[in-house]
Design an enzyme around this catalytic site. Structure first.
Site, mmCIF file in Angstrom:
data_model
loop_
_atom_site.group_PDB
_atom_site.id
_atom_site.type_symbol
_atom_site.label_atom_id
_atom_site.label_comp_id
_atom_site.label_asym_id
_atom_site.label_seq_id
_atom_site.Cartn_x
_atom_site.Cartn_y
_atom_site.Cartn_z
ATOM 1 N N CYS A 1 -7.498 12.023 2.423
ATOM 2 C CA CYS A 1 -7.966 13.330 3.433
ATOM 3 C C CYS A 1 -8.877 13.977 2.243
ATOM 4 C CB CYS A 1 -6.457 14.112 3.239
ATOM 5 S SG CYS A 1 -5.268 13.087 4.611
ATOM 6 N N ASP B 1 3.237 17.619 -0.585
ATOM 7 C CA ASP B 1 2.878 17.104 0.495
ATOM 8 C C ASP B 1 3.458 17.367 1.583
ATOM 9 O OD1 ASP B 1 0.788 15.221 0.409
ATOM 10 O OD2 ASP B 1 2.486 13.395 -0.006
ATOM 11 N N LYS C 1 6.019 5.646 2.535
ATOM 12 C CA LYS C 1 4.613 5.432 2.560
ATOM 13 C C LYS C 1 3.963 5.371 0.644
ATOM 14 C CE LYS C 1 -0.028 7.540 2.890
ATOM 15 N NZ LYS C 1 -0.773 8.907 2.432
ATOM 16 N N ASN C 2 4.047 6.304 0.337
ATOM 17 C CA ASN C 2 3.232 6.187 -1.291
ATOM 18 C C ASN C 2 3.556 5.139 -1.806
ATOM 19 O OD1 ASN C 2 1.854 8.172 -0.376
ATOM 20 N ND2 ASN C 2 3.337 9.794 -0.507
ATOM 21 N N ASP D 1 -11.246 11.900 -14.224
ATOM 22 C CA ASP D 1 -11.078 10.958 -15.480
ATOM 23 C C ASP D 1 -10.135 10.719 -16.109
ATOM 24 O OD1 ASP D 1 -10.217 14.112 -13.682
ATOM 25 O OD2 ASP D 1 -10.283 14.215 -16.189
ATOM 26 N N LEU D 2 -9.205 11.273 -15.506
ATOM 27 C CA LEU D 2 -8.023 10.561 -15.873
ATOM 28 C C LEU D 2 -7.361 9.409 -15.765
ATOM 29 C CD1 LEU D 2 -5.297 13.146 -14.695
ATOM 30 C CD2 LEU D 2 -6.280 13.731 -17.843
ATOM 31 N N ARG E 1 -10.217 15.762 -5.977
ATOM 32 C CA ARG E 1 -9.333 14.689 -7.075
ATOM 33 C C ARG E 1 -9.624 13.670 -7.851
ATOM 34 N NH1 ARG E 1 -5.020 12.243 -2.229
ATOM 35 N NH2 ARG E 1 -6.843 12.723 -0.660
ATOM 36 N N PRO E 2 -10.142 14.493 -9.454
ATOM 37 C CA PRO E 2 -11.006 13.220 -9.690
ATOM 38 C C PRO E 2 -10.724 12.231 -10.708
ATOM 39 C CG PRO E 2 -10.325 15.449 -10.678
ATOM 40 C CD PRO E 2 -9.971 15.857 -9.433
ATOM 41 N N ARG F 1 -2.251 7.768 9.882
ATOM 42 C CA ARG F 1 -2.693 7.445 8.338
ATOM 43 C C ARG F 1 -0.554 7.511 7.614
ATOM 44 N NH1 ARG F 1 -4.392 10.478 5.152
ATOM 45 N NH2 ARG F 1 -4.577 9.313 3.591
ATOM 46 N N ARG G 1 -6.911 6.536 -0.441
ATOM 47 C CA ARG G 1 -7.005 6.898 -2.129
ATOM 48 C C ARG G 1 -6.668 5.772 -3.002
ATOM 49 N NH1 ARG G 1 -9.965 10.233 -6.087
ATOM 50 N NH2 ARG G 1 -8.887 10.539 -7.532
ATOM 51 N N VAL H 1 -1.852 22.573 -6.935
ATOM 52 C CA VAL H 1 -1.559 21.522 -7.134
ATOM 53 C C VAL H 1 -3.144 21.178 -6.631
ATOM 54 C CG1 VAL H 1 -0.765 18.674 -6.636
ATOM 55 C CG2 VAL H 1 0.827 20.487 -6.684
#
Length: 528
Positions: free
Chosen positions: A209, A406, A113-114, A217-218, A214-215, A502, A185, A428
């Site tokens: 989720c 996960d 999926k990812n 900024d990166l 999960r900013p 999902r 996401r 994480v």
């Protein structure tokens, strides 16, 4: 990079945070040009004529006098194939699980999926010819990503059997649907291909989720290092090339090896002018899968699977055929299904070294794991075959090649049924413990201290869990609750199945084929 915070008076008139890209680090071996400012472009659209020729070094207009019509969800739904149609309002569901059934047989593992979500986003890089992507799982998330691609003018068609064809040669907008991006996401990943190909993009902040911060900024600082000017405004990220043409090569060190940031910056750098060096990048197999897809499309990427990527930008990428790797998280979930029910099953296709840390933990617990053929793994937790019941162990999540976050919820459910005490540390995501309270309702003896859980395991000569109504709060936690219900005495009802849908293709049919007793029921008056 300088960050200017506006005064209260300024915020009342214009609520905008402007990030100006820094001067890139000079290097004799890495050609880098200093970006310069340019008038703010209109982000409404990109000319269709740019579809085959636009490149970072190409001069082109950044706006049209008339905004082309975007593909609305209703219009897209009318032409979308069933496999990739726009998710519609529907009644919620629950899974009713009768515990105590032993599993047996073989289960097929779907494409990752990812990886599929990242590769679908990466198909927007292909200005010449369609991308043919095989092994795409039929999930609500992949259908949503298809909607994101359609919203910018890409054609997405299902060819059958998990094959999806994406034609991005006539992309007509650099503003994907905020509603669709807000659902997942990975919808935010299209920022990289769009700004690299067209010199600008405006993308809504992502969904997904609620498992912790999960900013972005990166993403912002990384794109700034590639010569972009970034604005955060009204829940959207607006990016434009500072030189008015396109991105340029640069160097960027990620403070944390974020998978999403690595993938977005890799796609952006693949069409930036010059050479880019990204360090401390994510090493996950899904990142390597995306890199292989981009290379097949003509990109020049070195170091995929390591901590440093060296990317030489190309003016244009073309379509290619590509097959998504097997889903290591789904494989790990079914490995836990065998262990938690003290059963023996086989699964394929798998890439064993992608599963090494899961194999190590299950072997430590007492499972017997055997490679039965190319890509075929057998997992046995039958006490008569393993020489006793399973034992607890210590687990700490970390970026690849460490233990995947996960799979933390699923393994915690397993540890609740093992002998002895176990410790689970989540390093994480700081908020990935929603499943603990639901497992406790089933009788799991878990004490939570921040992001660390002490799992006592079951009492001697007793069943660890007993069924009751519970609810999933996120994707992987939902899968963990279903597995726990399979090991529990009696009946367990798991609500919030939309979360599970999902990320798992045909989850309950696959469990049914192994001998589980599970059925899906509609929950009245509850909508997705």
């Amino acid at each position: 990079m300088s960050i200017r915070s506006e005064t209260r008076k300024e915020r009342n008139t214009r609520k905008t945070l402007i990030l100006i890209p820094p001067n890139p680090m000079a290097s004799s071996s890495i050609p880098i040009r200093e970006p310069h400012s340019t008038p703010k472009p209109n982000l409404h659209s990109v000319p269709a004529s740019m579809a085959l020729a636009a490149a970072p070094s190409t001069h082109f207009p950044l706006s049209l006098s008339r905004k082309p019509p975007l593909l609305t969800p209703s219009a897209a739904a009318s032409v979308a194939p069933a496999h990739l149609e726009i998710p519609a309002l529907a009644f919620d569901h629950k899974l009713v699980v009768s515990g105590g059934r032993q599993l047996s047989g073989h289960v097929h593992i779907s494409g990752s999926k990812n990886a599929a979500l990242a590769v679908l986003a990466g198909s927007l890089c292909c200005a010449a010819g369609p991308a043919v992507i095989r092994g795409v799982p039929d999930l609500s998330d992949t259908r949503t990503m298809a909607a994101v691609l359609r919203s910018v003018g890409a054609r997405v068609e299902e060819a059958g059997g998990g094959e999806v064809v994406v034609d991005a040669t006539r992309v007509s907008s650099v503003e994907p649907s905020p509603d669709d991006v807000g659902r997942i996401r990975a919808g935010f990943f299209v920022l990289g291909p769009l700004v690299a190909r067209f010199g600008e993009a405006e993308v809504a902040l992502p969904g997904g989720c609620k498992i912790g911060a999960r900013p972005i900024d990166l993403y912002v600082r990384g794109l700034s290092a590639l010569g972009a000017v970034v604005e955060l405004r009204h829940g959207k990220v607006r990016v434009r090339a500072a030189n008015g043409k396109g991105l340029i090569g640069g160097q960027f060190h990620l403070d944390y090896p974020s998978v999403g940031a690595t993938e977005t910056l890799m796609m952006a750098a693949s069409m930036a002018e010059g050479v880019s060096v990204l360090s401390n990048v994510a090493r996950e197999p899904e990142v390597a899968d995306l890199a292989q897809f981009l290379v097949a499309c003509g990109a020049c990427i070195e170091g995929a699977g390591t901590g440093t990527l060296v990317i030489t930008g190309r003016k244009q990428l073309h379509g290619a055929e590509f097959t998504i790797a097997p889903d290591r998280i789904e494989a790990g979930t079914f490995m836990v299904a065998a262990a938690i029910t003290r059963s023996c099953i086989s699964l394929s296709p798998v890439i064993p070294y992608h599963l090494s840390c899961m194999i190590d933990k299950l072997s430590t617990a007492g499972c017997r794991i055997t490679l039965r053929g190319p890509g075929i793994l057998e997992i046995s937790a039958v006490p008569a075959a393993t020489g006793g019941d399973l034992q607890g162990f210590y687990l700490k999540t970390s970026p690849y090649p460490g233990f995947p976050t996960d799979l933390q919820p699923q393994f915690m459910a397993l540890l609740a049924t093992c002998n002895g005490s176990s410790i689970v540390e989540e390093s994480v995501f700081e908020n990935r413990m929603h499943h603990v309270e639901e497992l406790q309702k089933l009788g799991a003896r878990i004490k939570l201290h921040g992001s660390t859980a002490l799992v006592e395991g079951r009492k001697p000569r007793s069943l660890a869990l007993s069924g009751c109504p519970i609810a999933a709060a996120d994707l992987r936690g939902g899968a963990a609750l279903v597995l726990a219900g399979m090991a529990a005495e009696g009946v367990t009802e798991v609500g919030g199945v939309a979360h599970i849908d999902r990320g798992y293709e045909n989850f309950e049919p696959k469990l049914l084929s192994l001998g589980a007793e599970i059925r899906r029921e509609v929950t009245p008056n509850s909508y997705l």
